[in-house]
Design a protein around this motif. Sequence first.
Motif, PDB file in Angstrom:
ATOM      1  N   UNK A   1      16.976  90.125 -70.809  1.00 20.48           N
ATOM      2  CA  UNK A   1      17.288  90.972 -71.962  1.00 20.48           C
ATOM      3  C   UNK A   1      16.285  92.107 -72.117  1.00 20.48           C
ATOM      4  N   UNK A   2      15.031  91.839 -71.788  1.00 21.70           N
ATOM      5  CA  UNK A   2      13.977  92.826 -71.996  1.00 21.70           C
ATOM      6  C   UNK A   2      13.632  93.627 -70.736  1.00 21.70           C
TER       7      UNK A   2
ATOM      8  N   UNK B   1      15.424  91.421 -62.066  1.00 23.84           N
ATOM      9  CA  UNK B   1      16.159  90.687 -63.096  1.00 23.84           C
ATOM     10  C   UNK B   1      16.886  91.627 -64.057  1.00 23.84           C
ATOM     11  N   UNK B   2      16.751  92.921 -63.842  1.00 23.03           N
ATOM     12  CA  UNK B   2      17.468  93.910 -64.651  1.00 23.03           C
ATOM     13  C   UNK B   2      18.945  93.848 -64.316  1.00 23.03           C
ATOM     14  N   UNK B   3      19.785  93.788 -65.359  1.00 24.58           N
ATOM     15  CA  UNK B   3      21.212  93.668 -65.093  1.00 24.58           C
ATOM     16  C   UNK B   3      22.049  93.985 -66.313  1.00 24.58           C
TER      17      UNK B   3
ATOM     18  N   UNK C   1      30.972  96.782 -63.582  1.00 23.18           N
ATOM     19  CA  UNK C   1      31.346  97.053 -62.194  1.00 23.18           C
ATOM     20  C   UNK C   1      30.118  97.309 -61.324  1.00 23.18           C
ATOM     21  N   UNK C   2      29.139  98.019 -61.866  1.00 23.99           N
ATOM     22  CA  UNK C   2      27.943  98.376 -61.097  1.00 23.99           C
ATOM     23  C   UNK C   2      27.127  97.153 -60.688  1.00 23.99           C
ATOM     24  N   UNK C   3      27.184  96.092 -61.522  1.00 22.66           N
ATOM     25  CA  UNK C   3      26.383  94.900 -61.231  1.00 22.66           C
ATOM     26  C   UNK C   3      27.214  93.742 -60.686  1.00 22.66           C
TER      27      UNK C   3
ATOM     28  N   UNK D   1      23.041  99.817 -59.067  1.00 27.57           N
ATOM     29  CA  UNK D   1      23.039  99.660 -60.516  1.00 27.57           C
ATOM     30  C   UNK D   1      21.683  99.327 -61.093  1.00 27.57           C
ATOM     31  N   UNK D   2      20.917  98.519 -60.391  1.00 19.83           N
ATOM     32  CA  UNK D   2      19.615  98.092 -60.915  1.00 19.83           C
ATOM     33  C   UNK D   2      18.597  99.227 -61.001  1.00 19.83           C
TER      34      UNK D   2
END
Length: 275
Positions: A159-160, A167-169, A226-228, A261-262
């Motif tokens: 989340x952060x 872990x960004x998503x 879609x990007x992830x 995406x990331x």
Amino acid sequence: MSLLGPAEVRRLAEELGVRPTKKLGQNFVHDPNTVRKIVSAAQLGDDDVVLEVGPGLGSLTLALLPEAKQVVAVEIDPPLAERLPRTVAEYDPENADKLHVVRMDAMKVTRADLPVQPTAIVANLPYNVAVPVVLHLLDELPTLRTGLVMVQAEVADRMAAGPGSKIYGVPSVKLAWYAQARKAGSIGKNVFWPAPNVDSGLVAFQRHEKPLSTVDKKRLFKIVDAAFAQRRKTLRAALKGAVENVDELLRKAGVDPQSRGEQLSVIDFIRIAEV
């Protein structure tokens, strides 16, 4: 005012015939120091109306009431919702009139369902629905300015997280659409009954003073999903089925079709959606 310890939590649960269920993601906090830590991290003001999701037996509720103007507790479990006002009256009669209990699913809450409009959310959220609940409430309740939620440690990290992180998503980007989020602490397993298999983390967020864009949120979120969907794919490949003329669209948005995406911030995704 006194808080619930392990003995009180088990006594209340036994009285109600409550056995914490995985289906509802119930893990009751039985450590007074932990609830004090959560309330302190929430940085509430005297005028804050707090929304608590899943108050359970009332451990966090009792710590919130002296610090807030009012507390709206949304509880889906009928026996727990019915017992909470009596628990508060027994342990903190001075603040009992500040409590409002709403018996329903937090994922279905609308403005019209609440007796007062909340300014902050402070909650120990069930692990299995934490992100959807936060996003739904931020979308549905425009008066929510701040939040402090306890979630599974891995979920808190997501989340952060910021762009470029492994872990960004999807949760990171969608929360960033509404608010600025940050990690606000860690919580061990042993403060819960029953003890979960994982540690927990605190996530604090502050809603943006102004919306980041007037772009259609559904369109934006469709692009983010879609990007992830397949992280290893480039944006050109990932968005091929979601939008037409992908290369031209990304070029107009100033985004490299070979990026992933990331690597994109919420502002980058907004530019794509606006085009």
